[in-house]
Design a protein around this motif. Structure first.
Motif, PDB file in Angstrom:
ATOM      1  N   ALA A  24      20.447   2.446 -17.624  1.00 14.59           N
ATOM      2  CA  ALA A  24      19.208   3.042 -18.122  1.00 14.59           C
ATOM      3  C   ALA A  24      17.991   2.420 -17.451  1.00 14.59           C
ATOM      4  O   ALA A  24      17.007   3.111 -17.142  1.00 14.59           O
ATOM      5  N   SER A  25      18.053   1.120 -17.196  1.00 15.95           N
ATOM      6  CA  SER A  25      16.940   0.452 -16.515  1.00 15.95           C
ATOM      7  C   SER A  25      16.801   0.933 -15.078  1.00 15.95           C
ATOM      8  O   SER A  25      15.676   1.093 -14.572  1.00 15.95           O
ATOM      9  N   LEU A  26      17.941   1.184 -14.409  1.00 17.45           N
ATOM     10  CA  LEU A  26      17.876   1.750 -13.060  1.00 17.45           C
ATOM     11  C   LEU A  26      17.276   3.147 -13.085  1.00 17.45           C
ATOM     12  O   LEU A  26      16.444   3.498 -12.240  1.00 17.45           O
ATOM     13  N   ALA A  27      17.702   3.965 -14.063  1.00  9.14           N
ATOM     14  CA  ALA A  27      17.171   5.320 -14.172  1.00  9.14           C
ATOM     15  C   ALA A  27      15.668   5.290 -14.414  1.00  9.14           C
ATOM     16  O   ALA A  27      14.918   6.120 -13.875  1.00  9.14           O
ATOM     17  N   ASN A  28      15.213   4.345 -15.212  1.00  9.84           N
ATOM     18  CA  ASN A  28      13.783   4.215 -15.466  1.00  9.84           C
ATOM     19  C   ASN A  28      13.031   3.774 -14.212  1.00  9.84           C
ATOM     20  O   ASN A  28      11.972   4.314 -13.880  1.00  9.84           O
ATOM     21  N   LEU A  29      13.596   2.804 -13.497  1.00 11.78           N
ATOM     22  CA  LEU A  29      12.951   2.307 -12.282  1.00 11.78           C
ATOM     23  C   LEU A  29      12.771   3.420 -11.250  1.00 11.78           C
ATOM     24  O   LEU A  29      11.719   3.541 -10.622  1.00 11.78           O
ATOM     25  N   PHE A  30      13.811   4.242 -11.086  1.00  8.64           N
ATOM     26  CA  PHE A  30      13.799   5.288 -10.060  1.00  8.64           C
ATOM     27  C   PHE A  30      13.453   6.666 -10.635  1.00  8.64           C
ATOM     28  O   PHE A  30      13.840   7.691 -10.070  1.00  8.64           O
ATOM     29  N   SER A  31      12.705   6.691 -11.733  1.00  8.24           N
ATOM     30  CA  SER A  31      12.538   7.924 -12.503  1.00  8.24           C
ATOM     31  C   SER A  31      11.924   9.085 -11.733  1.00  8.24           C
ATOM     32  O   SER A  31      12.185  10.241 -12.052  1.00  8.24           O
ATOM     33  N   ARG A  32      11.125   8.844 -10.724  1.00  6.81           N
ATOM     34  CA  ARG A  32      10.525   9.938  -9.942  1.00  6.81           C
ATOM     35  C   ARG A  32      11.076  10.026  -8.527  1.00  6.81           C
ATOM     36  O   ARG A  32      10.542  10.779  -7.701  1.00  6.81           O
ATOM     37  N   VAL A 208      21.541  -5.961  -9.165  1.00  6.21           N
ATOM     38  CA  VAL A 208      21.771  -4.696  -8.451  1.00  6.21           C
ATOM     39  C   VAL A 208      20.514  -4.277  -7.689  1.00  6.21           C
ATOM     40  O   VAL A 208      20.584  -3.864  -6.533  1.00  6.21           O
ATOM     41  N   VAL A 209      19.363  -4.399  -8.326  1.00  8.55           N
ATOM     42  CA  VAL A 209      18.112  -4.030  -7.652  1.00  8.55           C
ATOM     43  C   VAL A 209      17.887  -4.889  -6.409  1.00  8.55           C
ATOM     44  O   VAL A 209      17.462  -4.390  -5.361  1.00  8.55           O
ATOM     45  N   LYS A 210      18.211  -6.179  -6.500  1.00 11.10           N
ATOM     46  CA  LYS A 210      18.075  -7.049  -5.331  1.00 11.10           C
ATOM     47  C   LYS A 210      18.922  -6.534  -4.170  1.00 11.10           C
ATOM     48  O   LYS A 210      18.462  -6.456  -3.019  1.00 11.10           O
ATOM     49  N   LYS A 211      20.170  -6.182  -4.457  1.00  8.93           N
ATOM     50  CA  LYS A 211      21.070  -5.708  -3.402  1.00  8.93           C
ATOM     51  C   LYS A 211      20.614  -4.358  -2.858  1.00  8.93           C
ATOM     52  O   LYS A 211      20.709  -4.103  -1.647  1.00  8.93           O
ATOM     53  N   LEU A 212      20.116  -3.481  -3.722  1.00  7.39           N
ATOM     54  CA  LEU A 212      19.611  -2.188  -3.260  1.00  7.39           C
ATOM     55  C   LEU A 212      18.393  -2.396  -2.352  1.00  7.39           C
ATOM     56  O   LEU A 212      18.257  -1.728  -1.316  1.00  7.39           O
ATOM     57  N   ASN A 213      17.521  -3.317  -2.739  1.00  7.64           N
ATOM     58  CA  ASN A 213      16.337  -3.576  -1.926  1.00  7.64           C
ATOM     59  C   ASN A 213      16.712  -4.095  -0.543  1.00  7.64           C
ATOM     60  O   ASN A 213      16.155  -3.666   0.476  1.00  7.64           O
TER      61      ASN A 213
END
Length: 243
Positions: A24-32, A208-213
């Motif tokens: 849910a936090s990932l979905a919120n971060l990438f919401s647009r 996960v966000v660190k690795k995606l970045n």
């Protein structure tokens, strides 16, 4: 269409869209910018995941010049907690030997890479285990009075996951090691000795966000879907939608 990030895993992934969950936090971060798509299957091990892979990611999703959906930007693969169930305890039917687990991960990664060569594949190790809490929260009758999982076994599977990522040349979140760096990890990060608290979910999200970045998937590099309100001319709003 917005690009996608798939979350593929067991119950820790299935529960990730709960309040405060890492999905849910990932979905919120990438919401647009990105659609975060949940593909979590409670109780599944890597053996079962490999069996259902083509059902989870059908050929129509492979993308290409035939007009099918474009490939996802990333796929997280988060198995091992169930593979690590001990073979002589009440959850033995979920157990997978560690060498087979490692080969299953190789096969899953290979299949995803073949399907989507440019997609970022991210492995996540199983979390650590609080054995006392597993005794307090069995999900079936436990006549032996022994925990169905141990932290030592989970660590062996985490090590195998990290090794597989290195062999495949892909990133990995070593959750087993990362969580145990905090002294009170048992109470802070695990609600039943296995599944995650909100703080535990926050750890997964941040890692996960660190690795995606690092893999080039940051908000700054992604395209926002449709004009932002600040970019719409108040005197002529419809001009923003002329394309």
């Amino acid at each position: 269409m917005r690009p996608k990030i798939y979350l593929f895993g067991d119950s820790i992934t299935e529960e990730s869209f709960r309040d405060g969950g890492w999905g849910a936090s990932l979905a919120n971060l990438f919401s647009r910018t990105v659609d975060v798509v949940l593909r979590g299957y409670s109780g599944y091990n890597s053996r079962w995941a490999l069996k259902v892979l083509d059902r989870v990611f059908p050929a129509a999703e492979s993308g290409g010049s035939d007009g099918a959906s474009p490939p996802p930007l990333a796929v997280t693969v988060f198995f091992g907690a169930n593979d690590a169930c001990l073979p002589d305890r009440y959850a033995a039917f979920q157990h997978v030997p560690v060498d087979e687990y490692q080969q299953n991960l190789h096969s899953i990664v290979s299949s995803l890479k073949k399907r989507w060569p440019k997609t970022l594949i991210l492995l996540i190790t199983p979390p650590p285990i609080d054995e006392d809490e597993r005794l307090r929260h069995p999900y079936a009758e436990n006549p032996s009075g022994l925990p169905e999982r141990t932290n030592e076994a989970a660590g062996a599977f985490a090590k195998a996951c990290v090794e597989t990522a290195g062999e495949c040349g892909i990133p990995v979140v070593d959750l087993w090691t990362r969580m145990q760096q905090y002294p009170d990890w048992r109470k802070a990060y695990l609600r039943d000795g296995l599944h995650l608290t909100q703080d535990g979910n926050k750890v997964v999200f941040e890692e996960v966000v660190k690795k995606l970045n690092v893999g080039g998937l940051s908000l700054e590099k992604l395209t926002v879907d449709l004009p932002l309100l600040a970019d719409i001319d108040q005197g002529d709003p419809l001009k923003a939608f002329q394309w």
